[in-house]
Design a protein around this motif. Structure first.
Motif, PDB file in Angstrom:
ATOM      1  N   UNK A   1     -10.357  19.640  -2.495  1.00  0.00           N
ATOM      2  CA  UNK A   1     -11.074  20.251  -2.674  1.00  0.00           C
ATOM      3  C   UNK A   1     -11.118  22.080  -1.999  1.00  0.00           C
ATOM      4  N   UNK A   2     -11.027  21.593  -0.999  1.00  0.00           N
ATOM      5  CA  UNK A   2     -11.787  23.072   0.082  1.00  0.00           C
ATOM      6  C   UNK A   2     -10.895  23.989  -0.050  1.00  0.00           C
ATOM      7  N   UNK A   3      -9.373  23.685  -0.013  1.00  0.00           N
ATOM      8  CA  UNK A   3      -8.468  25.079  -0.568  1.00  0.00           C
ATOM      9  C   UNK A   3      -8.804  25.267  -1.522  1.00  0.00           C
ATOM     10  N   UNK A   4      -9.035  24.423  -3.060  1.00  0.00           N
ATOM     11  CA  UNK A   4      -9.509  24.965  -4.050  1.00  0.00           C
ATOM     12  C   UNK A   4     -10.468  25.933  -4.118  1.00  0.00           C
ATOM     13  N   UNK A   5     -11.732  25.607  -3.550  1.00  0.00           N
ATOM     14  CA  UNK A   5     -12.860  26.015  -2.720  1.00  0.00           C
ATOM     15  C   UNK A   5     -12.948  28.128  -2.154  1.00  0.00           C
ATOM     16  N   UNK A   6     -11.908  27.963  -1.204  1.00  0.00           N
ATOM     17  CA  UNK A   6     -11.348  28.765  -0.069  1.00  0.00           C
ATOM     18  C   UNK A   6     -11.216  30.033  -1.726  1.00  0.00           C
ATOM     19  N   UNK A   7      -9.821  29.552  -1.836  1.00  0.00           N
ATOM     20  CA  UNK A   7      -8.997  30.339  -2.906  1.00  0.00           C
ATOM     21  C   UNK A   7     -10.009  31.254  -4.532  1.00  0.00           C
ATOM     22  N   UNK A   8     -10.750  30.005  -4.914  1.00  0.00           N
ATOM     23  CA  UNK A   8     -12.288  29.997  -5.646  1.00  0.00           C
ATOM     24  C   UNK A   8     -13.184  31.881  -4.619  1.00  0.00           C
ATOM     25  N   UNK A   9     -13.705  31.831  -3.823  1.00  0.00           N
ATOM     26  CA  UNK A   9     -14.525  32.252  -2.883  1.00  0.00           C
ATOM     27  C   UNK A   9     -13.951  33.239  -2.981  1.00  0.00           C
ATOM     28  N   UNK A  10     -13.058  33.534  -2.403  1.00  0.00           N
ATOM     29  CA  UNK A  10     -11.397  35.158  -1.873  1.00  0.00           C
ATOM     30  C   UNK A  10     -11.917  35.763  -3.365  1.00  0.00           C
ATOM     31  N   UNK A  11     -10.903  34.637  -4.718  1.00  0.00           N
ATOM     32  CA  UNK A  11     -11.353  35.629  -5.253  1.00  0.00           C
ATOM     33  C   UNK A  11     -12.843  35.816  -6.088  1.00  0.00           C
ATOM     34  N   UNK A  12     -13.541  35.547  -5.917  1.00  0.00           N
ATOM     35  CA  UNK A  12     -15.012  36.167  -6.622  1.00  0.00           C
ATOM     36  C   UNK A  12     -15.776  37.019  -5.539  1.00  0.00           C
ATOM     37  N   UNK A  13     -15.086  37.411  -3.449  1.00  0.00           N
ATOM     38  CA  UNK A  13     -15.556  38.129  -3.411  1.00  0.00           C
ATOM     39  C   UNK A  13     -15.265  39.517  -3.418  1.00  0.00           C
ATOM     40  N   UNK A  14     -14.145  39.586  -4.084  1.00  0.00           N
ATOM     41  CA  UNK A  14     -13.986  40.898  -4.049  1.00  0.00           C
ATOM     42  C   UNK A  14     -14.777  41.569  -4.890  1.00  0.00           C
TER      43      UNK A  14
ATOM     44  N   UNK B   1     -17.424  23.361   4.869  1.00  0.00           N
ATOM     45  CA  UNK B   1     -17.729  24.184   5.881  1.00  0.00           C
ATOM     46  C   UNK B   1     -16.567  24.994   5.810  1.00  0.00           C
ATOM     47  N   UNK B   2     -15.808  23.989   6.951  1.00  0.00           N
ATOM     48  CA  UNK B   2     -14.252  25.768   7.393  1.00  0.00           C
ATOM     49  C   UNK B   2     -13.685  26.622   6.525  1.00  0.00           C
ATOM     50  N   UNK B   3     -13.655  26.107   5.344  1.00  0.00           N
ATOM     51  CA  UNK B   3     -13.304  27.146   4.233  1.00  0.00           C
ATOM     52  C   UNK B   3     -14.931  28.014   4.338  1.00  0.00           C
ATOM     53  N   UNK B   4     -15.669  28.160   3.506  1.00  0.00           N
ATOM     54  CA  UNK B   4     -16.315  28.768   3.828  1.00  0.00           C
ATOM     55  C   UNK B   4     -17.062  29.873   4.632  1.00  0.00           C
ATOM     56  N   UNK B   5     -16.745  28.776   6.230  1.00  0.00           N
ATOM     57  CA  UNK B   5     -16.818  29.919   6.951  1.00  0.00           C
ATOM     58  C   UNK B   5     -15.509  30.813   6.867  1.00  0.00           C
ATOM     59  N   UNK B   6     -14.246  30.689   7.155  1.00  0.00           N
ATOM     60  CA  UNK B   6     -13.243  31.397   6.867  1.00  0.00           C
ATOM     61  C   UNK B   6     -13.089  33.092   5.713  1.00  0.00           C
ATOM     62  N   UNK B   7     -13.973  32.157   4.574  1.00  0.00           N
ATOM     63  CA  UNK B   7     -14.048  33.702   3.552  1.00  0.00           C
ATOM     64  C   UNK B   7     -15.124  34.725   3.871  1.00  0.00           C
ATOM     65  N   UNK B   8     -16.051  33.787   4.649  1.00  0.00           N
ATOM     66  CA  UNK B   8     -17.268  34.702   4.661  1.00  0.00           C
ATOM     67  C   UNK B   8     -16.487  35.777   5.799  1.00  0.00           C
ATOM     68  N   UNK B   9     -16.453  35.011   6.659  1.00  0.00           N
ATOM     69  CA  UNK B   9     -16.007  35.979   7.889  1.00  0.00           C
ATOM     70  C   UNK B   9     -14.645  37.360   6.772  1.00  0.00           C
ATOM     71  N   UNK B  10     -14.090  36.662   6.413  1.00  0.00           N
ATOM     72  CA  UNK B  10     -12.964  37.878   6.094  1.00  0.00           C
ATOM     73  C   UNK B  10     -14.363  39.028   4.852  1.00  0.00           C
TER      74      UNK B  10
END
Length: 199
Positions: free
Chosen positions: A75-88, A127-136
């Motif tokens: 689930x975290x892997x999917x979340x990271x991918x989706x957050x990254x796409x949405x943040x663009x 939590x780790x996925x969110x931290x990673x994407x937010x930092x980027x």
């Protein structure tokens, strides 16, 4: 049943299925069906939820824990991918999950107050996925909307990560709050209520 509801009402979005969608210009929502990953490896308090989840029926405690961690990681892997796409292309991204994310070093007394499910309250993987994407994507504001704890919690994890966990009482559903995003894709400052525990 959920798929039947979705087929007759296009205004309802199951975020696990759709990934993410645009709410307005500059604002999007993403989400996953997250799972607890029990970072303390403790099973002294065994939640009854397992008996209602087909995937876990008949498994031993160790097997349940291993499967839950595997599902949490996926689930975290999917979340990271989706957050990254949405943040663009969005200034505000709502991150929605019933299971709240756990963040490194989070020792909030608000969390520990929920001792009835302290072992099972969240996902370190998400939590780790969110931290990673937010930092980027420091210019994007990520607002995490979760439940599960039955306690109202408001936290700012970093400059661009805000967590809002809804209170709840069994068999008494209620509206937690209404969030209004202004034309610039920002949420006006609000005065947070004192965190409370219900149920």
């Amino acid at each position: 049943q959920l798929k039947d509801i979705l087929s007759i009402d296009s205004s309802i979005h199951w975020l696990e299925q759709v990934g993410f969608f645009s709410i307005s210009d500059g604002t999007a929502a993403v989400g996953v069906d997250a799972w607890v990953d029990n970072p303390w490896d403790q099973l002294s308090r065994k939640p009854k939820d397992w008996i209602y989840i087909e995937d876990f029926v008949g498994l031993s405690s160790d097997e349940r824990l291993a499967l839950s961690k595997q599902l949490a990681s996926q689930a975290a892997t999917r979340l990271k991918e989706r957050m990254t796409a949405a943040a663009q292309n969005n200034k505000v991204v709502f991150v929605v999950s019933h299971i709240p994310p756990l963040f490194p070093g989070n020792t909030s007394p608000q969390m520990s107050d929920c001792d009835h499910i302290a072992v099972w309250f969240g996902s370190t993987a998400c939590g780790a996925a969110i931290i990673s994407v937010a930092a980027d994507h420091p210019s994007t504001h990520f607002i995490v909307l979760s439940g599960h704890l039955h306690a109202r919690i408001r936290q700012h994890i970093t400059e661009n990560i805000e967590v809002r966990i809804a209170a709840a009482t069994y068999y008494e559903p209620q509206l937690e709050e209404v969030l209004i995003v202004n034309s610039s894709g920002e949420i006006p400052s609000v005065e947070y209520p004192t965190p409370v525990r219900n149920g």
